[in-house]
Motif scaffolding. Structure first.
Motif, mmCIF file in Angstrom:
data_model
loop_
_atom_site.group_PDB
_atom_site.id
_atom_site.type_symbol
_atom_site.label_atom_id
_atom_site.label_comp_id
_atom_site.label_asym_id
_atom_site.label_seq_id
_atom_site.Cartn_x
_atom_site.Cartn_y
_atom_site.Cartn_z
ATOM 1 N N HIS A 1 6.257 2.857 -6.958
ATOM 2 C CA HIS A 1 5.020 3.413 -7.528
ATOM 3 C C HIS A 1 5.320 4.469 -8.591
ATOM 4 O O HIS A 1 4.656 4.530 -9.637
ATOM 5 C CB HIS A 1 4.137 4.011 -6.428
ATOM 6 N N PHE B 1 11.299 -2.158 3.674
ATOM 7 C CA PHE B 1 10.513 -0.914 3.608
ATOM 8 C C PHE B 1 10.747 -0.082 4.861
ATOM 9 O O PHE B 1 10.625 1.141 4.839
ATOM 10 C CB PHE B 1 9.014 -1.215 3.445
ATOM 11 N N ASN C 1 -0.526 0.646 -0.176
ATOM 12 C CA ASN C 1 0.713 0.136 -0.782
ATOM 13 C C ASN C 1 1.079 -1.238 -0.231
ATOM 14 O O ASN C 1 1.567 -2.101 -0.971
ATOM 15 C CB ASN C 1 1.866 1.104 -0.554
ATOM 16 N N LEU C 2 0.826 -1.438 1.053
ATOM 17 C CA LEU C 2 1.163 -2.720 1.666
ATOM 18 C C LEU C 2 0.248 -3.828 1.126
ATOM 19 O O LEU C 2 0.709 -4.945 0.862
ATOM 20 C CB LEU C 2 1.063 -2.624 3.191
ATOM 21 N N PHE D 1 -2.944 7.177 -1.248
ATOM 22 C CA PHE D 1 -2.120 6.496 -0.240
ATOM 23 C C PHE D 1 -2.246 7.212 1.111
ATOM 24 O O PHE D 1 -2.087 6.595 2.159
ATOM 25 C CB PHE D 1 -0.656 6.434 -0.671
ATOM 26 N N ASN E 1 8.692 1.992 -1.422
ATOM 27 C CA ASN E 1 7.393 1.756 -2.068
ATOM 28 C C ASN E 1 7.005 2.911 -2.984
ATOM 29 O O ASN E 1 6.425 2.691 -4.054
ATOM 30 C CB ASN E 1 6.299 1.537 -1.013
ATOM 31 N N TRP F 1 10.513 -6.130 -6.653
ATOM 32 C CA TRP F 1 9.761 -5.546 -5.527
ATOM 33 C C TRP F 1 8.893 -6.618 -4.852
ATOM 34 O O TRP F 1 8.899 -6.760 -3.633
ATOM 35 C CB TRP F 1 8.888 -4.397 -6.054
ATOM 36 N N GLY F 2 8.147 -7.358 -5.648
ATOM 37 C CA GLY F 2 7.185 -8.312 -5.082
ATOM 38 C C GLY F 2 7.832 -9.576 -4.550
ATOM 39 O O GLY F 2 7.356 -10.169 -3.580
ATOM 40 N N ASP F 3 8.935 -9.996 -5.166
ATOM 41 C CA ASP F 3 9.502 -11.307 -4.810
ATOM 42 C C ASP F 3 10.731 -11.224 -3.916
ATOM 43 O O ASP F 3 10.996 -12.130 -3.143
ATOM 44 C CB ASP F 3 9.865 -12.092 -6.084
ATOM 45 N N TRP G 1 -3.029 -0.037 -9.676
ATOM 46 C CA TRP G 1 -2.183 0.644 -8.687
ATOM 47 C C TRP G 1 -1.307 1.704 -9.364
ATOM 48 O O TRP G 1 -1.240 2.849 -8.924
ATOM 49 C CB TRP G 1 -1.304 -0.395 -7.971
ATOM 50 N N VAL H 1 -1.092 -3.924 -1.813
ATOM 51 C CA VAL H 1 -0.609 -4.238 -3.164
ATOM 52 C C VAL H 1 0.647 -5.099 -3.094
ATOM 53 O O VAL H 1 0.771 -6.094 -3.808
ATOM 54 C CB VAL H 1 -0.359 -2.946 -3.974
ATOM 55 N N HIS H 2 1.559 -4.747 -2.196
ATOM 56 C CA HIS H 2 2.783 -5.553 -2.060
ATOM 57 C C HIS H 2 2.446 -6.977 -1.612
ATOM 58 O O HIS H 2 3.050 -7.951 -2.100
ATOM 59 C CB HIS H 2 3.758 -4.909 -1.070
ATOM 60 N N GLN H 3 1.469 -7.109 -0.715
ATOM 61 C CA GLN H 3 1.086 -8.451 -0.256
ATOM 62 C C GLN H 3 0.463 -9.269 -1.390
ATOM 63 O O GLN H 3 0.668 -10.479 -1.476
ATOM 64 C CB GLN H 3 0.106 -8.336 0.926
ATOM 65 N N MET I 1 1.288 -9.018 -4.516
ATOM 66 C CA MET I 1 2.431 -9.463 -5.339
ATOM 67 C C MET I 1 3.111 -10.673 -4.691
ATOM 68 O O MET I 1 3.428 -11.654 -5.350
ATOM 69 C CB MET I 1 3.469 -8.336 -5.504
ATOM 70 N N LYS I 2 3.329 -10.562 -3.379
ATOM 71 C CA LYS I 2 4.027 -11.619 -2.625
ATOM 72 C C LYS I 2 3.176 -12.897 -2.584
ATOM 73 O O LYS I 2 3.681 -13.991 -2.865
ATOM 74 C CB LYS I 2 4.289 -11.106 -1.208
#
Lengths: 164, 164, 164, 164, 164, 164
Positions: free
Chosen positions: A106, A95, B102-103, B95, A102, A86-88, B86, B105-107, B109-110
């Motif tokens: 979750h 999305f 959610n975005l 949310f 997402n 998901w992250g990489d 999360w 959190v994704h950022q 991770m990225k």
């Protein structure tokens, strides 16, 4: 000047990495998360049948403790593997194309924790189901077809496999 | 009958757990993720100043290797701690109230992965910024006020602290 | 008396476990070891191409260090996963039927270490080859057919897959 | 000649590192140890209340096992974090100014182990108390003021916070 | 040309490494595996005596859980340490001189898992015995004499020590 | 009433544990810390000789990175093993009999970190020396004699062994 080149180089690597991982190395495969989720179901089954035995022996306690630990480990692994993809690998463009993505991720995190907290087959099946859904979307993004088949080991539930 | 009681019991525990963690234990605190993100910035700074030294010595290679490893470890820890809050504390209702959550959190991770892949102060600052944004929303959900203050250790950047 | 029953019970569980793992849980799959071995090849390729770049930058050192660590991790994982199947699933009867089996496992351990010690594509290819041989024997023991196909990610080498 | 310069360089770095960590990076904060010690108290409370339930179910065993593991993990983390600050930041000059310091650290190690060995609220409270004492001395050395306030999560015990 | 030199260099290092480890560093010592195997016996003894106590208390469950975990950890460590010496130090020439060697290693893996699965003194004693046999062969290969003596800690069983 | 009995039981166990570990299991042996400290010296030697080679190759970077990691791992292990014996086995009565003990332990922690931070044979020798001093006191407390002998593997330095 060197600085500028470095920045450009970095940008270039980002593009190259757009379908890749944390290294980035490009070797993503949800099968490891799926095997872990299946193992969670297996541990629930083994725990439930184990609790029909005599609960007073030291061997009982030993096995109960190990089954809980193994369930814990594989629920964690399921969450960790999905978080990496998901992250990489997944980007905002995905999305948009898969607006439920997402939320599925979750739910996998939430179900992973609930499967740790309880010994409940329905929860474990639900975790596996969500991980299978994730795998289906993943292979769709990669342009690969999938096939649904039973795993060759107990509990022999259906997994979404890449079609070879 | 026992089966039914167990199911009821589980439902009850879910409610009790609604603001809690993986155990669930209820002890969530973004400060650990914030300290890790700050450490990522620190490692980038130490790496950049280290590369102005003579690169031929064994001590140079030793320190470069350790700085990269420590950066790696804290970027991973940042991602892991945020994923726990999360996945275990945040619910769909949050949310809806914070649609960007959610975005963010994704950022994280990225950016966590990008901070592993590069030695880039801007990326590390961006990671810290996103983790601070996350902390601000977290404490808002918990009904606590926050205060922005500089960390008492280099690189002395601003963190979002819970107001004591 | 209870003692005797426990002993009998243990013997019984051993039989039941004859096709199973450390728990024993029965979920063995060499695919995780194969993906790890493939990742070792990938890291060697990335390292080799990376060393054509300017070696003076901090980003160069950062990436070199991470590629070596990832190679290390996956070579170790390859060895660990094969050791589990060998120690927990394989029995003396299998060594009689496949007399080369112990040697293949030993070669995987040896090649795994050599792939850590060097950045050498031939060694990494040899490791993958031995792990594929192991997978072929494993599925033969399980009574499953195999199919040889290219992995869907670089370096796109052939893996021995269970036929679905 | 290069040898000599290297030695000088090392001496210089030691001075620079005099208020720093294992890297040395300078980011020390006892708050992580304090949160871990508080979590040990929390686990003791959850274990004690859990043992008022029906002890025959599989969910009981699952939760008991997880609570013990989490207590274990945080008692270890408490010890590990304090050992790092003690070994890397504190110097003989501090032991002269705070002659009880080495004993406090030894008591934290001892209490950490006793909190693993037992489920005993008094021991866990004592561990937290010693970690708070350590935090107070730490911030005094750093020239920062402290404030005593209740943690914002159960068991809501008092922690020694740096005054922001 | 550089390529060729590298290959030659690698070959040379292989020879140099012929009596060495994963680094290769040359520091192999079966004593760590032997202490771990002895600890497995100790845990079995502590578990057996522990199960004569009142099984209803939270302290009982806490200790039972910890004893099982420690047994698990040391059984795994035994297997891991032996695997390293087998895979990195032992060569095909040793298997010719000691034809039972591969089987002893396989039995250690199998017994290690069985000692995890059960609380059985006979199995644990058997594991220790096989690890002692391995140590005896190891020191014979190294050209060192051995001496059999009781360990200075419970359960005070005999270990094969290198003669100093 | 049950509560009181539990407390008494705990006190009793503390006494029984007075010469024991974290479980408490009683299997303490400084030899593992000594082997780790010796390995730190070995890594320093290998790093120093490695840096006489051509520094441009990928194999050079691979080996340098692995030697640093292994040094790191064993310096950490040295600190961890000594901390366990200090925190779990040693009591205030021992600090009275051996007043330098706490300082030796603190020096091991400090030297362990400095051996991570540098590639310096003197520091590594000093670490080993302090660990040997610790071993000597430890065996004296246990009422065992010691013998000083060279380790049977490079760098063949003297270790304090328990006399068998």
């Amino acid at each position: 000047m060197k600085k500028i080149l470095q920045v450009i180089d970095r940008k270039h690597k980002f593009d190259e990495a757009s379908a890749h991982c944390d290294v980035p190395c490009g070797i993503y495969d949800p099968i490891t998360a799926q095997i872990s989720a299946l193992t969670v179901v297996r541990m629930v089954d083994l725990l439930n049948s184990h609790f029909e035995d005599n609960k007073e022996t030291v061997d009982f306690a030993n096995r109960a403790s190990r089954l809980v630990s193994t369930k814990e480990e594989h629920a964690e692994k399921t969450k960790h593997e999905i978080r990496i993809i998901w992250g990489d690998f997944l980007k905002e463009e995905h999305f948009k194309k898969y607006p439920e993505l997402n939320l599925i991720v979750h739910q996998i995190m939430k179900l992973g924790s609930e499967c740790k907290q309880h010994v409940d087959r329905e929860l474990a099946i639900e975790l596996l189901k969500k991980v299978n859904e994730f795998a289906e979307i993943f292979w769709d993004i990669k342009g690969e077809s999938v096939i649904i088949a039973k795993a060759p080991y107990a509990p022999n539930l259906e997994l979404v496999y890449r079609k070879i």
